[in-house]
Design a protein around this motif. Structure first.
Motif, PDB file in Angstrom:
ATOM      1  N   LYS A  47       0.840  -1.225  -0.118  1.00  0.00           N
ATOM      2  CA  LYS A  47      -0.160   0.141  -0.019  1.00  0.00           C
ATOM      3  C   LYS A  47       0.764   1.157  -0.072  1.00  0.00           C
ATOM      4  O   LYS A  47       0.677   2.177  -0.625  1.00  0.00           O
ATOM      5  N   VAL A  48       1.987   1.304   0.899  1.00  0.00           N
ATOM      6  CA  VAL A  48       2.766   2.364   0.998  1.00  0.00           C
ATOM      7  C   VAL A  48       3.781   2.670  -0.480  1.00  0.00           C
ATOM      8  O   VAL A  48       3.677   3.681  -0.947  1.00  0.00           O
ATOM      9  N   VAL A  49       3.875   1.534  -0.893  1.00  0.00           N
ATOM     10  CA  VAL A  49       4.737   1.467  -2.380  1.00  0.00           C
ATOM     11  C   VAL A  49       3.986   2.016  -3.427  1.00  0.00           C
ATOM     12  O   VAL A  49       4.160   2.850  -4.048  1.00  0.00           O
ATOM     13  N   GLY A  50       2.616   1.597  -3.576  1.00  0.00           N
ATOM     14  CA  GLY A  50       1.698   2.155  -4.515  1.00  0.00           C
ATOM     15  C   GLY A  50       1.380   3.541  -4.310  1.00  0.00           C
ATOM     16  O   GLY A  50       1.242   4.236  -5.261  1.00  0.00           O
ATOM     17  N   GLY A  51       1.157   3.916  -3.152  1.00  0.00           N
ATOM     18  CA  GLY A  51       0.714   5.339  -2.877  1.00  0.00           C
ATOM     19  C   GLY A  51       2.310   6.163  -3.145  1.00  0.00           C
ATOM     20  O   GLY A  51       1.752   7.312  -3.817  1.00  0.00           O
ATOM     21  N   VAL A  52       3.265   5.865  -3.005  1.00  0.00           N
ATOM     22  CA  VAL A  52       4.504   6.642  -3.281  1.00  0.00           C
ATOM     23  C   VAL A  52       4.616   6.798  -4.651  1.00  0.00           C
ATOM     24  O   VAL A  52       4.799   7.887  -5.381  1.00  0.00           O
ATOM     25  N   LYS A  53       4.462   5.606  -5.421  1.00  0.00           N
ATOM     26  CA  LYS A  53       4.571   5.834  -6.901  1.00  0.00           C
ATOM     27  C   LYS A  53       3.363   6.671  -7.539  1.00  0.00           C
ATOM     28  O   LYS A  53       3.749   7.420  -8.285  1.00  0.00           O
ATOM     29  N   ALA A  54       2.056   6.558  -7.081  1.00  0.00           N
ATOM     30  CA  ALA A  54       1.010   7.371  -7.619  1.00  0.00           C
ATOM     31  C   ALA A  54       1.340   8.781  -7.238  1.00  0.00           C
ATOM     32  O   ALA A  54       1.277   9.727  -7.995  1.00  0.00           O
TER      33      ALA A  54
END
Length: 72
Positions: A47-54
């Motif tokens: 979730k954190v990785v996805g949020g950072v990428k976004a």
């Protein structure tokens, strides 16, 4: 854990550190865990990785739009 706060923290550190940005591009999970300082469960780290990428993508789009706007 406040995931939004962690995403903001990680984005700030990654975008200011070219070496960390390179690591994020190669191995985002390892880069995020190095910034946060803990080994998170897979569901949380994803979730954190996805949020950072976004967030990084949105910031780049904003920069591009600002540059185009300044051309006219």
């Amino acid at each position: 854990m406040d995931i939004k706060a962690e995403i903001t923290k990680v984005v700030e550190k990654i975008t200011k550190d070219e070496k960390l940005m390179d690591q994020f591009k190669k191995d985002p999970v390892k880069a995020v865990e190095s910034v946060i300082g803990v080994d998170l469960p897979d569901d949380m780290i994803n979730k954190v990785v996805g949020g950072v990428k976004a967030k990084i993508s949105i910031d780049k789009l904003g920069d591009i739009a600002g540059t185009i706007k300044n051309l006219f």
